[in-house]
Design a protein around this motif. Structure first.
Motif, PDB file in Angstrom:
ATOM      1  N   MET A 122       0.840  -1.190   0.000  1.00  0.00           N
ATOM      2  CA  MET A 122       0.000   0.000   0.000  1.00  0.00           C
ATOM      3  C   MET A 122       0.877   1.243   0.000  1.00  0.00           C
ATOM      4  N   THR A 123       0.310   2.328  -0.458  1.00  0.00           N
ATOM      5  CA  THR A 123       1.070   3.577  -0.491  1.00  0.00           C
ATOM      6  C   THR A 123       1.165   4.167   0.911  1.00  0.00           C
ATOM      7  N   TYR A 124       1.999   5.162   1.042  1.00  0.00           N
ATOM      8  CA  TYR A 124       2.147   5.866   2.327  1.00  0.00           C
ATOM      9  C   TYR A 124       0.800   6.437   2.787  1.00  0.00           C
ATOM     10  N   GLU A 125       0.084   7.074   1.871  1.00  0.00           N
ATOM     11  CA  GLU A 125      -1.211   7.673   2.216  1.00  0.00           C
ATOM     12  C   GLU A 125      -2.229   6.609   2.608  1.00  0.00           C
ATOM     13  N   GLU A 126      -2.229   5.493   1.894  1.00  0.00           N
ATOM     14  CA  GLU A 126      -3.128   4.391   2.243  1.00  0.00           C
ATOM     15  C   GLU A 126      -2.786   3.829   3.614  1.00  0.00           C
ATOM     16  N   HIS A 127      -1.504   3.784   3.924  1.00  0.00           N
ATOM     17  CA  HIS A 127      -1.073   3.297   5.239  1.00  0.00           C
ATOM     18  C   HIS A 127      -1.601   4.208   6.349  1.00  0.00           C
ATOM     19  N   LEU A 128      -1.480   5.512   6.155  1.00  0.00           N
ATOM     20  CA  LEU A 128      -2.000   6.446   7.157  1.00  0.00           C
ATOM     21  C   LEU A 128      -3.504   6.286   7.326  1.00  0.00           C
ATOM     22  N   ASP A 129      -4.209   6.109   6.225  1.00  0.00           N
ATOM     23  CA  ASP A 129      -5.661   5.885   6.285  1.00  0.00           C
ATOM     24  C   ASP A 129      -5.981   4.601   7.047  1.00  0.00           C
ATOM     25  N   GLU A 130      -5.210   3.554   6.785  1.00  0.00           N
ATOM     26  CA  GLU A 130      -5.443   2.277   7.464  1.00  0.00           C
ATOM     27  C   GLU A 130      -5.160   2.397   8.955  1.00  0.00           C
ATOM     28  N   VAL A 131      -4.107   3.078   9.330  1.00  0.00           N
ATOM     29  CA  VAL A 131      -3.792   3.280  10.747  1.00  0.00           C
ATOM     30  C   VAL A 131      -4.942   4.040  11.420  1.00  0.00           C
ATOM     31  N   THR A 132      -5.436   5.063  10.766  1.00  0.00           N
ATOM     32  CA  THR A 132      -6.554   5.842  11.310  1.00  0.00           C
ATOM     33  C   THR A 132      -7.788   4.961  11.490  1.00  0.00           C
ATOM     34  N   THR A 133      -8.103   4.173  10.483  1.00  0.00           N
ATOM     35  CA  THR A 133      -9.260   3.273  10.553  1.00  0.00           C
ATOM     36  C   THR A 133      -9.099   2.264  11.677  1.00  0.00           C
ATOM     37  N   LEU A 134      -7.922   1.697  11.797  1.00  0.00           N
ATOM     38  CA  LEU A 134      -7.690   0.715  12.860  1.00  0.00           C
ATOM     39  C   LEU A 134      -7.832   1.336  14.240  1.00  0.00           C
ATOM     40  N   ILE A 135      -7.388   2.554  14.417  1.00  0.00           N
ATOM     41  CA  ILE A 135      -7.552   3.222  15.714  1.00  0.00           C
ATOM     42  C   ILE A 135      -9.034   3.379  16.036  1.00  0.00           C
ATOM     43  N   THR A 136      -9.825   3.773  15.054  1.00  0.00           N
ATOM     44  CA  THR A 136     -11.268   3.941  15.314  1.00  0.00           C
ATOM     45  C   THR A 136     -11.923   2.609  15.636  1.00  0.00           C
ATOM     46  N   GLU A 137     -11.532   1.556  14.941  1.00  0.00           N
ATOM     47  CA  GLU A 137     -12.163   0.247  15.134  1.00  0.00           C
ATOM     48  C   GLU A 137     -11.687  -0.462  16.401  1.00  0.00           C
ATOM     49  N   LYS A 138     -10.401  -0.453  16.652  1.00  0.00           N
ATOM     50  CA  LYS A 138      -9.852  -1.204  17.779  1.00  0.00           C
ATOM     51  C   LYS A 138     -10.054  -0.515  19.123  1.00  0.00           C
ATOM     52  N   TYR A 139     -10.039   0.810  19.112  1.00  0.00           N
ATOM     53  CA  TYR A 139     -10.039   1.539  20.380  1.00  0.00           C
ATOM     54  C   TYR A 139     -11.284   2.399  20.577  1.00  0.00           C
ATOM     55  N   ASP A 140     -12.273   2.215  19.701  1.00  0.00           N
ATOM     56  CA  ASP A 140     -13.549   2.928  19.816  1.00  0.00           C
ATOM     57  C   ASP A 140     -13.336   4.436  19.943  1.00  0.00           C
ATOM     58  N   VAL A 141     -12.541   4.967  19.036  1.00  0.00           N
ATOM     59  CA  VAL A 141     -12.211   6.390  19.002  1.00  0.00           C
ATOM     60  C   VAL A 141     -12.966   7.019  17.838  1.00  0.00           C
ATOM     61  N   ALA A 142     -13.474   8.214  18.032  1.00  0.00           N
ATOM     62  CA  ALA A 142     -14.172   8.924  16.953  1.00  0.00           C
ATOM     63  C   ALA A 142     -13.205   9.211  15.806  1.00  0.00           C
ATOM     64  N   ASP A 143     -13.752   9.290  14.600  1.00  0.00           N
ATOM     65  CA  ASP A 143     -12.930   9.524  13.414  1.00  0.00           C
ATOM     66  C   ASP A 143     -12.033  10.752  13.558  1.00  0.00           C
ATOM     67  N   GLN A 144     -12.606  11.870  13.979  1.00  0.00           N
ATOM     68  CA  GLN A 144     -11.824  13.102  14.079  1.00  0.00           C
ATOM     69  C   GLN A 144     -10.691  12.976  15.099  1.00  0.00           C
ATOM     70  N   ALA A 145     -10.954  12.295  16.193  1.00  0.00           N
ATOM     71  CA  ALA A 145      -9.908  12.105  17.203  1.00  0.00           C
ATOM     72  C   ALA A 145      -8.783  11.223  16.657  1.00  0.00           C
TER      73      ALA A 145
END
Length: 65
Positions: A1-24
């Motif tokens: 995956m590209t660098y940008e896709e990686h950042l998006d995936e990390v963000t998504t995983l934080i929201t899913e795994k830790y029940d964090v709002a998207d903006q946070a």
């Protein structure tokens, strides 16, 4: 995956795994990026993998929550 896709995936995983709002989660990733947490990823796209995204999500959440 590209660098940008990686950042998006990390963000998504934080929201899913830790029940964090998207903006946070976005703010956490942006802070990590500003601190050069992902600088190696940009230099070496080969480390932008799903497995690494899981590790990065945990590290970013722990450090920037």
């Amino acid at each position: 995956m590209t660098y940008e896709e990686h950042l998006d995936e990390v963000t998504t995983l934080i929201t899913e795994k830790y029940d964090v709002a998207d903006q946070a989660a976005i703010k956490m990733v942006m802070r990590a990026q500003a601190d050069d947490f992902f600088s190696g990823h940009d230099d070496n796209p080969a480390i932008c993998t799903l497995d690494r995204a899981h590790l990065d999500a945990r590290a970013v959440y722990r450090k920037y929550r």
